[in-house]
Design an enzyme around this catalytic site. Structure first.
Site, PDB file in Angstrom:
ATOM      1  N   ASP A   1       0.842  -1.191   0.000  1.00  0.00           N
ATOM      2  CA  ASP A   1       0.000   0.000   0.000  1.00  0.00           C
ATOM      3  C   ASP A   1       0.876   1.239   0.000  1.00  0.00           C
ATOM      4  O   ASP A   1       2.022   1.206   0.465  1.00  0.00           O
ATOM      5  CB  ASP A   1      -0.938   0.024   1.206  1.00  0.00           C
ATOM      6  CG  ASP A   1      -2.134   0.961   1.003  1.00  0.00           C
ATOM      7  OD1 ASP A   1      -2.419   1.345  -0.149  1.00  0.00           O
ATOM      8  OD2 ASP A   1      -2.783   1.321   2.000  1.00  0.00           O
ATOM      9  N   GLY A   2       0.329   2.306  -0.519  1.00  0.00           N
ATOM     10  CA  GLY A   2       0.970   3.608  -0.491  1.00  0.00           C
ATOM     11  C   GLY A   2      -0.018   4.621   0.057  1.00  0.00           C
ATOM     12  O   GLY A   2      -1.230   4.429  -0.037  1.00  0.00           O
TER      13      GLY A   2
ATOM     14  N   GLU B   1       2.503   3.850  -4.098  1.00  0.00           N
ATOM     15  CA  GLU B   1       1.988   2.508  -4.422  1.00  0.00           C
ATOM     16  C   GLU B   1       3.034   1.714  -5.196  1.00  0.00           C
ATOM     17  O   GLU B   1       3.292   0.543  -4.896  1.00  0.00           O
ATOM     18  CB  GLU B   1       0.686   2.606  -5.236  1.00  0.00           C
ATOM     19  CG  GLU B   1      -0.478   3.248  -4.527  1.00  0.00           C
ATOM     20  CD  GLU B   1      -1.211   2.344  -3.548  1.00  0.00           C
ATOM     21  OE1 GLU B   1      -0.810   1.178  -3.360  1.00  0.00           O
ATOM     22  OE2 GLU B   1      -2.193   2.822  -2.947  1.00  0.00           O
TER      23      GLU B   1
ATOM     24  N   ASP C   1      -4.273  -2.563  -3.357  1.00  0.00           N
ATOM     25  CA  ASP C   1      -5.547  -1.867  -3.535  1.00  0.00           C
ATOM     26  C   ASP C   1      -5.419  -0.788  -4.619  1.00  0.00           C
ATOM     27  O   ASP C   1      -6.306   0.024  -4.806  1.00  0.00           O
ATOM     28  CB  ASP C   1      -6.058  -1.277  -2.218  1.00  0.00           C
ATOM     29  CG  ASP C   1      -5.166  -0.191  -1.644  1.00  0.00           C
ATOM     30  OD1 ASP C   1      -4.137   0.167  -2.261  1.00  0.00           O
ATOM     31  OD2 ASP C   1      -5.490   0.302  -0.551  1.00  0.00           O
TER      32      ASP C   1
ATOM     33  N   HIS D   1      -9.427  -0.240   2.532  1.00  0.00           N
ATOM     34  CA  HIS D   1     -10.208   0.227   3.682  1.00  0.00           C
ATOM     35  C   HIS D   1     -11.511  -0.554   3.865  1.00  0.00           C
ATOM     36  O   HIS D   1     -12.530   0.012   4.228  1.00  0.00           O
ATOM     37  CB  HIS D   1     -10.476   1.737   3.564  1.00  0.00           C
ATOM     38  CG  HIS D   1      -9.241   2.506   3.226  1.00  0.00           C
ATOM     39  ND1 HIS D   1      -8.210   2.699   4.122  1.00  0.00           N
ATOM     40  CD2 HIS D   1      -8.844   3.097   2.072  1.00  0.00           C
ATOM     41  CE1 HIS D   1      -7.249   3.386   3.534  1.00  0.00           C
ATOM     42  NE2 HIS D   1      -7.604   3.647   2.292  1.00  0.00           N
TER      43      HIS D   1
ATOM     44  N   ASP E   1      -1.633   0.067   5.180  1.00  0.00           N
ATOM     45  CA  ASP E   1      -2.107   1.443   5.175  1.00  0.00           C
ATOM     46  C   ASP E   1      -1.616   2.176   6.424  1.00  0.00           C
ATOM     47  O   ASP E   1      -1.128   3.304   6.334  1.00  0.00           O
ATOM     48  CB  ASP E   1      -3.634   1.475   5.101  1.00  0.00           C
ATOM     49  CG  ASP E   1      -4.174   2.894   5.078  1.00  0.00           C
ATOM     50  OD1 ASP E   1      -3.895   3.620   4.105  1.00  0.00           O
ATOM     51  OD2 ASP E   1      -4.846   3.284   6.049  1.00  0.00           O
TER      52      ASP E   1
END
Length: 157
Positions: free
Chosen positions: A14-15, A52, A74, A129, A139
Protein backbone atom coordinates in the site's frame (compact mmCIF):
# COMPACT_ATOMS: atom_id res chain seq x y z
CA UNK A 1 12.57 -22.17 -10.84
CA UNK A 2 11.83 -24.63 -8.07
CA UNK A 3 8.27 -25.21 -6.92
CA UNK A 4 9.34 -25.22 -3.28
CA UNK A 5 7.17 -23.14 -0.97
CA UNK A 6 10.38 -21.32 -0.06
CA UNK A 7 10.37 -19.94 -3.62
CA UNK A 8 6.90 -18.47 -3.15
CA UNK A 9 6.11 -15.10 -1.64
CA UNK A 10 3.04 -12.95 -1.17
CA UNK A 11 3.46 -9.18 -1.08
CA UNK A 12 0.74 -7.09 0.51
CA UNK A 13 1.36 -3.49 -0.52
CA UNK A 14 0.00 0.00 0.00
CA UNK A 15 0.97 3.61 -0.49
CA UNK A 16 -0.34 6.73 1.18
CA UNK A 17 0.06 10.44 0.67
CA UNK A 18 -0.82 13.26 3.05
CA UNK A 19 -1.84 15.63 0.30
CA UNK A 20 -1.31 14.67 -3.32
CA UNK A 21 1.42 15.73 -3.87
CA UNK A 22 2.71 15.84 -0.35
CA UNK A 23 4.61 13.68 2.11
CA UNK A 24 4.06 10.06 1.21
CA UNK A 25 4.68 6.64 2.62
CA UNK A 26 4.76 3.11 1.32
CA UNK A 27 4.55 -0.25 3.07
CA UNK A 28 4.83 -3.91 2.18
CA UNK A 29 4.28 -7.08 4.14
CA UNK A 30 6.31 -9.95 2.70
CA UNK A 31 4.97 -13.40 3.54
CA UNK A 32 7.48 -16.05 2.53
CA UNK A 33 7.25 -19.67 3.70
CA UNK A 34 5.24 -18.56 6.73
CA UNK A 35 7.79 -15.90 7.69
CA UNK A 36 6.45 -12.34 7.64
CA UNK A 37 8.47 -9.18 7.31
CA UNK A 38 7.26 -5.57 7.21
CA UNK A 39 9.06 -2.79 5.34
CA UNK A 40 8.08 0.85 4.99
CA UNK A 41 9.50 4.20 4.03
CA UNK A 42 8.55 7.51 2.52
CA UNK A 43 9.44 10.62 0.57
CA UNK A 44 8.50 14.27 0.79
CA UNK A 45 6.87 15.95 -2.22
CA UNK A 46 5.52 12.78 -3.81
CA UNK A 47 2.21 11.30 -4.97
CA UNK A 48 0.05 8.39 -3.92
CA UNK A 49 0.71 6.52 -7.18
CA UNK A 50 4.47 6.80 -6.68
CA UNK A 51 4.13 5.41 -3.16
CA UNK A 52 1.99 2.51 -4.42
CA UNK A 53 4.70 1.70 -6.97
CA UNK A 54 7.49 2.05 -4.41
CA UNK A 55 5.78 -0.47 -2.09
CA UNK A 56 5.74 -3.14 -4.82
CA UNK A 57 9.31 -2.31 -5.89
CA UNK A 58 10.69 -2.56 -2.36
CA UNK A 59 8.87 -5.83 -1.78
CA UNK A 60 10.32 -7.36 -4.95
CA UNK A 61 13.79 -5.97 -4.18
CA UNK A 62 13.70 -7.74 -0.81
CA UNK A 63 13.61 -11.13 -2.59
CA UNK A 64 17.20 -11.96 -3.52
CA UNK A 65 16.39 -15.04 -5.61
CA UNK A 66 13.68 -15.57 -8.25
CA UNK A 67 10.31 -16.36 -6.69
CA UNK A 68 6.72 -16.99 -7.62
CA UNK A 69 5.30 -13.74 -6.26
CA UNK A 70 1.66 -12.96 -5.64
CA UNK A 71 1.08 -9.23 -5.17
CA UNK A 72 -2.02 -8.04 -3.31
CA UNK A 73 -2.68 -4.33 -3.84
CA UNK A 74 -5.55 -1.87 -3.53
CA UNK A 75 -4.06 0.16 -6.40
CA UNK A 76 -6.00 -0.09 -9.66
CA UNK A 77 -3.14 1.87 -11.24
CA UNK A 78 -0.67 -0.95 -10.62
CA UNK A 79 -3.13 -3.82 -11.03
CA UNK A 80 -4.48 -2.57 -14.35
CA UNK A 81 -1.04 -1.68 -15.71
CA UNK A 82 0.03 -5.30 -15.24
CA UNK A 83 -3.22 -7.16 -15.97
CA UNK A 84 -4.38 -5.03 -18.91
CA UNK A 85 -0.93 -4.94 -20.47
CA UNK A 86 -0.33 -1.19 -20.14
CA UNK A 87 3.21 -1.71 -18.86
CA UNK A 88 4.11 -3.96 -21.77
CA UNK A 89 2.65 -1.48 -24.28
CA UNK A 90 4.39 1.48 -22.65
CA UNK A 91 7.71 -0.32 -22.97
CA UNK A 92 7.15 -1.24 -26.61
CA UNK A 93 5.95 2.31 -27.41
CA UNK A 94 9.10 3.95 -26.02
CA UNK A 95 7.41 4.87 -22.73
CA UNK A 96 4.56 6.71 -24.43
CA UNK A 97 0.87 6.25 -23.70
CA UNK A 98 -1.69 5.43 -26.38
CA UNK A 99 -2.21 9.20 -26.75
CA UNK A 100 1.57 9.62 -27.28
CA UNK A 101 2.10 11.38 -23.95
CA UNK A 102 5.08 10.46 -21.78
CA UNK A 103 4.22 7.79 -19.21
CA UNK A 104 4.03 9.28 -15.71
CA UNK A 105 6.31 7.80 -13.03
CA UNK A 106 8.54 6.32 -15.72
CA UNK A 107 11.51 5.95 -13.38
CA UNK A 108 9.56 3.69 -11.05
CA UNK A 109 7.78 1.78 -13.83
CA UNK A 110 11.14 1.01 -15.43
CA UNK A 111 12.51 -0.24 -12.11
CA UNK A 112 9.39 -2.34 -11.54
CA UNK A 113 9.57 -3.80 -15.05
CA UNK A 114 13.13 -4.99 -14.42
CA UNK A 115 12.16 -6.58 -11.11
CA UNK A 116 9.11 -8.32 -12.59
CA UNK A 117 11.32 -9.99 -15.21
CA UNK A 118 13.26 -11.65 -12.38
CA UNK A 119 10.16 -13.26 -10.85
CA UNK A 120 6.99 -15.09 -11.87
CA UNK A 121 4.40 -12.52 -10.82
CA UNK A 122 0.65 -12.67 -10.32
CA UNK A 123 -1.43 -9.80 -8.97
CA UNK A 124 -4.69 -9.44 -7.11
CA UNK A 125 -6.68 -6.29 -6.45
CA UNK A 126 -8.42 -5.82 -3.11
CA UNK A 127 -10.71 -2.97 -2.16
CA UNK A 128 -8.89 -0.65 0.23
CA UNK A 129 -10.21 0.23 3.68
CA UNK A 130 -12.61 -2.70 3.74
CA UNK A 131 -11.20 -4.75 6.59
CA UNK A 132 -8.53 -6.78 4.71
CA UNK A 133 -6.10 -7.29 7.62
CA UNK A 134 -2.84 -7.00 5.64
CA UNK A 135 -4.11 -4.07 3.56
CA UNK A 136 -5.16 -2.25 6.73
CA UNK A 137 -1.76 -2.93 8.33
CA UNK A 138 0.07 -1.67 5.24
CA UNK A 139 -2.11 1.44 5.17
CA UNK A 140 -1.24 2.12 8.81
CA UNK A 141 2.49 1.61 8.20
CA UNK A 142 2.43 3.79 5.06
CA UNK A 143 0.62 6.63 6.85
CA UNK A 144 3.05 6.40 9.75
CA UNK A 145 6.00 6.58 7.30
CA UNK A 146 4.43 9.59 5.54
CA UNK A 147 4.11 11.36 8.90
CA UNK A 148 7.79 11.11 9.81
CA UNK A 149 9.66 14.41 10.03
CA UNK A 150 12.42 15.31 7.58
CA UNK A 151 11.55 12.86 4.80
CA UNK A 152 13.94 12.77 1.86
CA UNK A 153 12.59 14.61 -1.19
CA UNK A 154 11.21 12.32 -3.90
CA UNK A 155 14.12 11.93 -6.37
CA UNK A 156 11.81 12.72 -9.30
CA UNK A 157 11.60 16.33 -8.06
Amino acid sequence: MSTDTEDQATLYTDGACLGNPGPGGWAVIIDRAGQRKELSGGWAGTTNNRMELKAVIEGLKSLSDPHRVHIVTDSRYIHDALVQGWLRRWQSNGWKTASKAAVKNQDLWKELAGLIRKHQVSIEWTRGHQGHAENERCDSLARKAASKPRLTLDPSN
